[in-house]
Design a protein around this motif. Structure first.
Motif, PDB file in Angstrom:
ATOM      1  N   MET A   1       1.903  -5.986   3.023  1.00 20.64           N
ATOM      2  CA  MET A   1       0.690  -6.508   2.390  1.00 20.64           C
ATOM      3  C   MET A   1      -0.251  -7.117   3.425  1.00 20.64           C
ATOM      4  SD  MET A   1       1.020  -5.495  -0.580  1.00 20.64           S
ATOM      5  CE  MET A   1      -0.386  -6.217  -1.348  1.00 20.64           C
ATOM      6  N   ASN A   2       0.289  -7.733   4.481  1.00 24.77           N
ATOM      7  CA  ASN A   2      -0.575  -8.272   5.534  1.00 24.77           C
ATOM      8  C   ASN A   2      -1.306  -7.160   6.273  1.00 24.77           C
ATOM      9  OD1 ASN A   2      -0.032 -10.937   5.002  1.00 24.77           O
ATOM     10  ND2 ASN A   2       1.661 -11.051   6.452  1.00 24.77           N
ATOM     11  N   LYS A   3      -0.625  -6.031   6.506  1.00 27.28           N
ATOM     12  CA  LYS A   3      -1.281  -4.897   7.170  1.00 27.28           C
ATOM     13  C   LYS A   3      -2.371  -4.316   6.283  1.00 27.28           C
ATOM     14  CE  LYS A   3       2.693  -2.946   8.522  1.00 27.28           C
ATOM     15  NZ  LYS A   3       3.577  -1.862   8.884  1.00 27.28           N
ATOM     16  N   GLU A   4      -2.104  -4.221   4.987  1.00 23.05           N
ATOM     17  CA  GLU A   4      -3.074  -3.625   4.067  1.00 23.05           C
ATOM     18  C   GLU A   4      -4.250  -4.561   3.805  1.00 23.05           C
ATOM     19  OE1 GLU A   4      -3.199  -0.540   3.081  1.00 23.05           O
ATOM     20  OE2 GLU A   4      -1.366  -0.155   4.182  1.00 23.05           O
ATOM     21  N   LYS A   5      -4.037  -5.874   3.950  1.00 22.81           N
ATOM     22  CA  LYS A   5      -5.115  -6.828   3.717  1.00 22.81           C
ATOM     23  C   LYS A   5      -6.205  -6.677   4.772  1.00 22.81           C
ATOM     24  CE  LYS A   5      -3.642 -10.992   3.402  1.00 22.81           C
ATOM     25  NZ  LYS A   5      -3.326 -12.411   3.462  1.00 22.81           N
ATOM     26  N   GLU A   6      -5.826  -6.271   5.980  1.00 23.17           N
ATOM     27  CA  GLU A   6      -6.798  -6.101   7.048  1.00 23.17           C
ATOM     28  C   GLU A   6      -7.719  -4.921   6.784  1.00 23.17           C
ATOM     29  OE1 GLU A   6      -4.410  -5.751  10.491  1.00 23.17           O
ATOM     30  OE2 GLU A   6      -3.707  -7.820  10.394  1.00 23.17           O
ATOM     31  N   LYS A   7      -7.219  -3.933   6.061  1.00 22.84           N
ATOM     32  CA  LYS A   7      -8.036  -2.761   5.739  1.00 22.84           C
ATOM     33  C   LYS A   7      -8.880  -3.059   4.508  1.00 22.84           C
ATOM     34  CE  LYS A   7      -4.391   0.248   7.387  1.00 22.84           C
ATOM     35  NZ  LYS A   7      -3.443   1.275   6.997  1.00 22.84           N
ATOM     36  N   ILE A   8      -9.837  -2.192   4.260  1.00 20.57           N
ATOM     37  CA  ILE A   8     -10.697  -2.382   3.086  1.00 20.57           C
ATOM     38  C   ILE A   8      -9.982  -1.951   1.817  1.00 20.57           C
ATOM     39  CG2 ILE A   8     -12.817  -1.618   1.972  1.00 20.57           C
ATOM     40  CD1 ILE A   8     -14.100  -1.593   4.710  1.00 20.57           C
ATOM     41  N   GLY A   9      -9.282  -0.854   1.851  1.00 18.93           N
ATOM     42  CA  GLY A   9      -8.588  -0.370   0.662  1.00 18.93           C
ATOM     43  C   GLY A   9      -7.258   0.234   1.032  1.00 18.93           C
ATOM     44  N   MET A  10      -6.476   0.554   0.018  1.00 14.72           N
ATOM     45  CA  MET A  10      -5.168   1.167   0.257  1.00 14.72           C
ATOM     46  C   MET A  10      -5.284   2.671   0.114  1.00 14.72           C
ATOM     47  SD  MET A  10      -2.551  -1.352  -1.751  1.00 14.72           S
ATOM     48  CE  MET A  10      -1.088  -0.527  -1.214  1.00 14.72           C
ATOM     49  N   LYS A  11      -4.590   3.385   0.990  1.00 15.40           N
ATOM     50  CA  LYS A  11      -4.546   4.840   0.885  1.00 15.40           C
ATOM     51  C   LYS A  11      -3.507   5.224  -0.155  1.00 15.40           C
ATOM     52  CE  LYS A  11      -5.798   5.441   5.683  1.00 15.40           C
ATOM     53  NZ  LYS A  11      -5.400   5.966   6.984  1.00 15.40           N
ATOM     54  N   ARG A  12      -3.598   6.446  -0.638  1.00 19.45           N
ATOM     55  CA  ARG A  12      -2.644   6.903  -1.655  1.00 19.45           C
ATOM     56  C   ARG A  12      -1.215   6.894  -1.139  1.00 19.45           C
ATOM     57  NH1 ARG A  12      -4.897  10.322  -6.125  1.00 19.45           N
ATOM     58  NH2 ARG A  12      -7.131  10.101  -5.907  1.00 19.45           N
ATOM     59  N   LEU A  13      -1.031   7.247   0.126  1.00 16.55           N
ATOM     60  CA  LEU A  13       0.309   7.247   0.693  1.00 16.55           C
ATOM     61  C   LEU A  13       0.890   5.837   0.719  1.00 16.55           C
ATOM     62  CD1 LEU A  13       2.531   8.893   2.063  1.00 16.55           C
ATOM     63  CD2 LEU A  13       1.401   8.451   4.248  1.00 16.55           C
ATOM     64  N   SER A  14       0.066   4.861   1.026  1.00 21.34           N
ATOM     65  CA  SER A  14       0.536   3.474   1.039  1.00 21.34           C
ATOM     66  C   SER A  14       0.907   3.001  -0.357  1.00 21.34           C
ATOM     67  CB  SER A  14      -0.552   2.550   1.599  1.00 21.34           C
ATOM     68  OG  SER A  14      -0.854   2.900   2.925  1.00 21.34           O
ATOM     69  N   LYS A  15       0.116   3.399  -1.340  1.00 21.13           N
ATOM     70  CA  LYS A  15       0.429   3.016  -2.726  1.00 21.13           C
ATOM     71  C   LYS A  15       1.743   3.634  -3.169  1.00 21.13           C
ATOM     72  CE  LYS A  15      -4.275   2.371  -4.325  1.00 21.13           C
ATOM     73  NZ  LYS A  15      -5.309   2.837  -5.241  1.00 21.13           N
ATOM     74  N   SER A  16       2.000   4.875  -2.767  1.00 16.63           N
ATOM     75  CA  SER A  16       3.239   5.508  -3.181  1.00 16.63           C
ATOM     76  C   SER A  16       4.441   4.865  -2.489  1.00 16.63           C
ATOM     77  CB  SER A  16       3.191   7.005  -2.887  1.00 16.63           C
ATOM     78  OG  SER A  16       3.119   7.222  -1.490  1.00 16.63           O
ATOM     79  N   LYS A  17       4.263   4.319  -1.275  1.00 17.14           N
ATOM     80  CA  LYS A  17       5.364   3.642  -0.598  1.00 17.14           C
ATOM     81  C   LYS A  17       5.732   2.358  -1.325  1.00 17.14           C
ATOM     82  CE  LYS A  17       4.617   5.206   4.113  1.00 17.14           C
ATOM     83  NZ  LYS A  17       4.212   4.792   5.478  1.00 17.14           N
ATOM     84  N   VAL A  18       4.744   1.660  -1.873  1.00 17.95           N
ATOM     85  CA  VAL A  18       5.016   0.423  -2.600  1.00 17.95           C
ATOM     86  C   VAL A  18       5.737   0.713  -3.900  1.00 17.95           C
ATOM     87  CG1 VAL A  18       3.949  -1.516  -3.777  1.00 17.95           C
ATOM     88  CG2 VAL A  18       3.137  -0.847  -1.539  1.00 17.95           C
ATOM     89  N   LYS A  19       5.382   1.803  -4.573  1.00 14.31           N
ATOM     90  CA  LYS A  19       6.000   2.133  -5.868  1.00 14.31           C
ATOM     91  C   LYS A  19       7.480   2.433  -5.733  1.00 14.31           C
ATOM     92  CE  LYS A  19       1.873   3.951  -8.021  1.00 14.31           C
ATOM     93  NZ  LYS A  19       1.237   5.139  -8.584  1.00 14.31           N
ATOM     94  N   LEU A  20       7.883   3.035  -4.637  1.00  9.70           N
ATOM     95  CA  LEU A  20       9.286   3.404  -4.386  1.00  9.70           C
ATOM     96  C   LEU A  20       9.928   3.929  -5.617  1.00  9.70           C
ATOM     97  CD1 LEU A  20      10.513   0.660  -1.937  1.00  9.70           C
ATOM     98  CD2 LEU A  20       9.810   2.949  -1.394  1.00  9.70           C
TER      99      LEU A  20
END
Length: 97
Positions: free
Chosen positions: A78-97
């Motif tokens: 979440m700290n890495k994603e906070k630095e970016k403007i938005g989340m990519k689809r691949l990142s969202k799918s990693k969180v869903k597991l």
């Protein structure tokens, strides 16, 4: 308006607050079990409520929860994603597991 609570009642209030958190965690756990048995009832909100209330009840459990590998991974993610403007689809799918 803040009321002054006498010092002799501080321990009683602390004990009542801990018992209420324990009651909330037991109820959340029971609803979580009901959600596992009956698929219509959602499990995730009750799991989150159970973990939150149990960590408020027990400082030892809270410490353990903060030191788990999954929590540290999610916190770093979440700290890495906070630095970016938005989340990519691949990142969202990693969180869903």
């Amino acid at each position: 308006m803040i009321r002054f609570i006498p010092e002799k009642f501080q321990g009683v209030i602390f004990l009542v607050r801990r018992l209420l958190w324990l009651l909330v965690s037991v109820i959340s756990f029971l609803l979580l079990v009901v959600g596992i048995v009956f698929p219509i009832v959602p499990q995730v909100p009750f799991l989150l409520a159970f973990l939150y209330s149990l960590s408020k009840f027990s400082p030892r459990f809270h410490k353990w929860l903060l030191n788990t590998r999954v929590y540290r991974w999610l916190k770093g993610f979440m700290n890495k994603e906070k630095e970016k403007i938005g989340m990519k689809r691949l990142s969202k799918s990693k969180v869903k597991l």
